[in-house]
Design a protein around this motif. Sequence first.
Motif, PDB file in Angstrom:
ATOM      1  N   ALA A  13      -6.686  12.732 -21.502  1.00 22.64           N
ATOM      2  CA  ALA A  13      -5.858  13.870 -21.249  1.00 22.64           C
ATOM      3  C   ALA A  13      -4.472  13.178 -21.144  1.00 22.64           C
ATOM      4  CB  ALA A  13      -6.177  14.778 -20.148  1.00 22.64           C
ATOM      5  N   CYS A  14      -4.196  11.869 -20.589  1.00 19.78           N
ATOM      6  CA  CYS A  14      -3.225  11.274 -20.467  1.00 19.78           C
ATOM      7  C   CYS A  14      -1.907  11.284 -21.507  1.00 19.78           C
ATOM      8  CB  CYS A  14      -3.355   9.928 -19.997  1.00 19.78           C
ATOM      9  SG  CYS A  14      -4.262   9.795 -18.438  1.00 19.78           S
ATOM     10  N   GLY A  15      -2.460  11.220 -22.638  1.00 18.48           N
ATOM     11  CA  GLY A  15      -1.306  10.850 -23.800  1.00 18.48           C
ATOM     12  C   GLY A  15      -0.320   9.841 -23.542  1.00 18.48           C
ATOM     13  N   ALA A  16       0.693   9.567 -24.020  1.00 17.77           N
ATOM     14  CA  ALA A  16       1.719   8.733 -24.000  1.00 17.77           C
ATOM     15  C   ALA A  16       2.410   9.008 -23.013  1.00 17.77           C
ATOM     16  CB  ALA A  16       2.357   8.356 -25.307  1.00 17.77           C
ATOM     17  N   GLN A  17       2.309   8.185 -22.068  1.00 18.12           N
ATOM     18  CA  GLN A  17       3.285   8.212 -20.617  1.00 18.12           C
ATOM     19  C   GLN A  17       4.259   7.131 -20.709  1.00 18.12           C
ATOM     20  OE1 GLN A  17       3.591  11.048 -18.986  1.00 18.12           O
ATOM     21  NE2 GLN A  17       2.166  11.995 -20.334  1.00 18.12           N
ATOM     22  N   PRO A  18       5.643   7.220 -20.423  1.00 23.47           N
ATOM     23  CA  PRO A  18       6.411   6.057 -19.986  1.00 23.47           C
ATOM     24  C   PRO A  18       6.235   5.133 -19.167  1.00 23.47           C
ATOM     25  CG  PRO A  18       7.728   7.969 -19.503  1.00 23.47           C
ATOM     26  CD  PRO A  18       6.179   8.539 -19.958  1.00 23.47           C
ATOM     27  N   THR A  19       6.485   4.003 -19.178  1.00 24.37           N
ATOM     28  CA  THR A  19       6.397   3.275 -17.655  1.00 24.37           C
ATOM     29  C   THR A  19       7.355   3.898 -16.459  1.00 24.37           C
ATOM     30  OG1 THR A  19       8.105   1.654 -18.263  1.00 24.37           O
ATOM     31  CG2 THR A  19       5.685   1.075 -18.918  1.00 24.37           C
ATOM     32  N   PRO A  20       7.159   3.713 -15.534  1.00 18.28           N
ATOM     33  CA  PRO A  20       8.011   4.241 -14.395  1.00 18.28           C
ATOM     34  C   PRO A  20       9.210   4.035 -14.642  1.00 18.28           C
ATOM     35  CG  PRO A  20       5.934   3.176 -13.210  1.00 18.28           C
ATOM     36  CD  PRO A  20       5.949   2.854 -14.775  1.00 18.28           C
ATOM     37  N   THR A  21       9.875   2.701 -15.066  1.00 15.43           N
ATOM     38  CA  THR A  21      11.064   2.701 -15.402  1.00 15.43           C
ATOM     39  C   THR A  21      11.915   3.242 -16.395  1.00 15.43           C
ATOM     40  OG1 THR A  21      10.690   0.752 -16.950  1.00 15.43           O
ATOM     41  CG2 THR A  21      11.263   0.241 -14.385  1.00 15.43           C
ATOM     42  N   VAL A  39       8.647   7.140 -28.756  1.00 23.99           N
ATOM     43  CA  VAL A  39       9.904   5.957 -28.357  1.00 23.99           C
ATOM     44  C   VAL A  39      10.565   6.515 -27.184  1.00 23.99           C
ATOM     45  CG1 VAL A  39      11.960   4.849 -29.258  1.00 23.99           C
ATOM     46  CG2 VAL A  39       9.968   5.035 -30.920  1.00 23.99           C
ATOM     47  N   TYR A  40      10.623   5.794 -26.265  1.00 23.92           N
ATOM     48  CA  TYR A  40      11.442   6.289 -25.020  1.00 23.92           C
ATOM     49  C   TYR A  40      12.666   5.497 -25.004  1.00 23.92           C
ATOM     50  CZ  TYR A  40       7.404   8.519 -23.573  1.00 23.92           C
ATOM     51  OH  TYR A  40       6.186   9.561 -23.455  1.00 23.92           O
ATOM     52  N   GLN A  41      13.690   5.790 -24.903  1.00 26.77           N
ATOM     53  CA  GLN A  41      14.949   5.361 -24.587  1.00 26.77           C
ATOM     54  C   GLN A  41      15.820   5.487 -23.358  1.00 26.77           C
ATOM     55  OE1 GLN A  41      18.055   5.750 -27.557  1.00 26.77           O
ATOM     56  NE2 GLN A  41      19.193   4.263 -26.663  1.00 26.77           N
ATOM     57  N   VAL A  46      14.238   0.339 -24.274  1.00 28.71           N
ATOM     58  CA  VAL A  46      13.563   1.180 -25.199  1.00 28.71           C
ATOM     59  C   VAL A  46      12.126   0.568 -24.974  1.00 28.71           C
ATOM     60  CG1 VAL A  46      13.700  -0.632 -27.353  1.00 28.71           C
ATOM     61  CG2 VAL A  46      13.555   1.773 -27.591  1.00 28.71           C
ATOM     62  N   GLU A  47      11.116   1.625 -25.345  1.00 26.44           N
ATOM     63  CA  GLU A  47       9.640   1.476 -25.260  1.00 26.44           C
ATOM     64  C   GLU A  47       8.925   2.350 -26.319  1.00 26.44           C
ATOM     65  OE1 GLU A  47       7.897   1.590 -21.291  1.00 26.44           O
ATOM     66  OE2 GLU A  47       6.818   3.218 -22.102  1.00 26.44           O
ATOM     67  N   ILE A  48       8.071   1.558 -27.076  1.00 21.57           N
ATOM     68  CA  ILE A  48       7.518   2.528 -28.152  1.00 21.57           C
ATOM     69  C   ILE A  48       6.104   2.376 -27.774  1.00 21.57           C
ATOM     70  CG2 ILE A  48       7.643   0.631 -29.552  1.00 21.57           C
ATOM     71  CD1 ILE A  48       7.869   2.724 -32.016  1.00 21.57           C
ATOM     72  N   SER A  87       0.762  -4.308 -30.963  1.00 24.58           N
ATOM     73  CA  SER A  87       0.857  -3.224 -31.849  1.00 24.58           C
ATOM     74  C   SER A  87       0.494  -1.831 -30.943  1.00 24.58           C
ATOM     75  CB  SER A  87      -0.155  -3.350 -32.798  1.00 24.58           C
ATOM     76  OG  SER A  87      -1.338  -3.389 -32.281  1.00 24.58           O
ATOM     77  N   GLY A  88       0.313  -2.101 -29.743  1.00 24.85           N
ATOM     78  CA  GLY A  88      -0.100  -0.660 -28.893  1.00 24.85           C
ATOM     79  C   GLY A  88       1.169  -0.116 -28.190  1.00 24.85           C
ATOM     80  N   GLU A  89       1.867  -1.098 -27.489  1.00 22.76           N
ATOM     81  CA  GLU A  89       2.912  -0.991 -26.750  1.00 22.76           C
ATOM     82  C   GLU A  89       3.902  -2.003 -26.881  1.00 22.76           C
ATOM     83  OE1 GLU A  89       4.094   0.811 -22.240  1.00 22.76           O
ATOM     84  OE2 GLU A  89       2.118   0.201 -22.975  1.00 22.76           O
ATOM     85  N   MET A  90       5.297  -1.566 -27.046  1.00 29.08           N
ATOM     86  CA  MET A  90       6.102  -2.647 -26.979  1.00 29.08           C
ATOM     87  C   MET A  90       7.454  -2.123 -26.131  1.00 29.08           C
ATOM     88  SD  MET A  90       6.466  -4.446 -30.594  1.00 29.08           S
ATOM     89  CE  MET A  90       6.153  -3.195 -31.894  1.00 29.08           C
ATOM     90  N   ARG A  91       8.193  -3.241 -25.605  1.00 25.17           N
ATOM     91  CA  ARG A  91       9.559  -2.925 -24.853  1.00 25.17           C
ATOM     92  C   ARG A  91      10.325  -3.923 -25.219  1.00 25.17           C
ATOM     93  NH1 ARG A  91       5.433  -3.117 -20.935  1.00 25.17           N
ATOM     94  NH2 ARG A  91       4.717  -1.156 -20.347  1.00 25.17           N
ATOM     95  N   GLY A  92      11.735  -3.445 -25.243  1.00 24.40           N
ATOM     96  CA  GLY A  92      12.933  -4.415 -25.454  1.00 24.40           C
ATOM     97  C   GLY A  92      14.096  -3.730 -25.086  1.00 24.40           C
TER      98      GLY A  92
END
Length: 100
Positions: A13-21, A39-41, A46-48, A87-92
Amino acid sequence: MRWLLLPLLLLAACGAQPTPTMLGAQRFEAVRGGHSYVVYQRERKVEIIRLGYARRGEHQQIRATMIDLIQELTGCRLVASTLQGDSGEMRGLVNCPRGG
């Protein structure tokens, strides 16, 4: 066996959730090559996240797709040296044009 069912249901049930930052970040969604991405910016960060299962042999192409999506969806240039993840999650970090 029943003790395993509840955690699995909660995880599903969680789905894609961004990191706290990244809470409060702008969110973009896309589907490419049969995979869904979020994608979160937030400012330069940025986080995908790839949603769903990836088969063996797909990971290199997925990673390239994720890099392309960061730039396509945010309109910003990825700073390649800051990219971390798989390939599951990247940040930059990204550099965005003024006014963007």
